[in-house]
Design an enzyme around this catalytic site. Structure first.
Site: not given
Ligand code: A2P
Length: 322
Positions: A48, A77, A111
């Site tokens: 992210y 993750k 992830h």
């Protein structure tokens, strides 16, 4: 906030704050607003590219006495490019430094079960540089992550986007069992058999896109059907009956199923609203839960197309959980 007990005995708050696709300019203040609303569970990821913003805001909250580190539950993750044994320690170190909260992470997830080459030529990663799924490689990675649990950098380990088949293989071999699988879950993708399978094993499911991701990107829209829940008549009617909002009904529904929704919002009023879903003073009736069952369409927003290696259809990525 109520918690679910994980397989390793630790506790996870039943509602978390999601940070995917958050406007970076708004995220810092939103995280502080989330802490002030009562959120203690924050879902982050290296992919992210905003863990530093979340970490700084949480550090400020601790400095200001709003919350203690031990009351926070922080997830991160590992990204598919880092899923190579020698890259795990540098990747985790980078995340721990970005988050900067006591030198440990509460929960660390793979992830995706799909790996990429270490240095892709571009993003999105070209098909030829996607390595797909390799059970033996996943197990080697897991063994290394278990070492990081032993030395205290990671408290709990889990996965994301794993089918039952892939998670079952890992679960059987793991010394530190995966305690969590983060999956897309909302009324149009209820996956009751998947929920039951995890419950039987004590693995907690966290749900991404719990509101159906109303501002989702075009890659999450698939033309033929495009579900929307915040204005769905069934959900509106349930919400009106309780004097609650549609978003609160969606989140309450997820919690009532024994799963942990991770709504994302950078709007202060919505953050407070979403937190209200965890209020134990109201519950959905059996009839309302039944009515929501009818909204299931087996409709996946996040199909994982950009993880499929050359020659593989996205439909094959999910095994029998498609
Ligand atoms: P915003 O961040 O502008 O508040 P999901 O978590 O399912 O991916 O959904 C996230 C999206 O839903 C974001 O666009 C977010 O917008 C919006 N959203 C979050 N909470 C609410 C709410 N309570 N009511 C309406 N929309 C919401």
């Amino acid at each position: 906030m109520a918690t679910f007990t994980l397989l390793d005995g630790r506790s996870m708050p039943v509602l978390g704050y999601g940070t995917w696709r958050c406007d970076a300019a708004l995220l810092h203040d939103s995280v502080i607003a989330a802490v002030k609303s009562g959120f203690r569970h924050f879902d982050c990821a290296a992919m992210y590219f905003n863990e530093g913003v979340v970490g700084k805001a949480l550090q400020l909250c601790i400095q200001d006495g709003l919350v203690k580190r031990e009351d926070l539950f922080i997830t991160s993750k590992i990204m598919p490019t880092d899923m190579h044994v020698h890259k795990l320690e540098p990747a985790l170190t980078k995340t721990l430094q970005a988050i900067g909260l006591g030198g440990y992470i509460d929960l660390y997830l793979l992830h995706w079960p799909f790996r990429f080459v270490e240095k892709p030529s571009a993003f999105p990663v070209p098909e030829a540089e996607r390595l797909g799924y390799d059970a033996a490689a996943i197990l080697d990675i897991w063994r290394e992550l278990e070492r990081f649990v032993d030395n205290g950098w990671i408290k709990s380990l889990g996965v994301s986007n794993f089918s039952r088949k892939k998670l079952g293989l890992l679960f059987a071999e793991a010394r530190h069992k995966p305690v969590n699988n983060q999956l897309e879950m909302h009324p149009a993708l209820q996956q009751q058999a998947v929920v039951d399978w995890h419950a039987e094993r004590g693995i907690v499911i966290t749900c991404y896109c719990p509101l159906g991701s109303p501002a989702r990107p075009p890659t999450f829209r698939h033309g033929d059907k495009d579900p929307s829940f915040l204005d769905h008549p069934t959900i509106l009617s349930i919400a009106q009956g309780h004097g609650k909002t549609p978003a609160q009904v969606l989140l309450k529904w997820a919690i009532a199923r024994g799963t942990v929704p991770l709504p994302k919002s950078t709007t202060a009023a919505r953050i407070v609203e979403n937190y209200g879903a965890a209020d134990p003073a109201w519950t959905l009736t059996r009839e309302e839960m039944e009515a929501m069952k009818a909204l299931d369409e087996g409709y996946r927003l996040s199909r994982g197309e950009s993880y499929a290696p050359a020659g593989m259809e996205w439909t094959q990525l999910w095994d029998e959980d498609l």
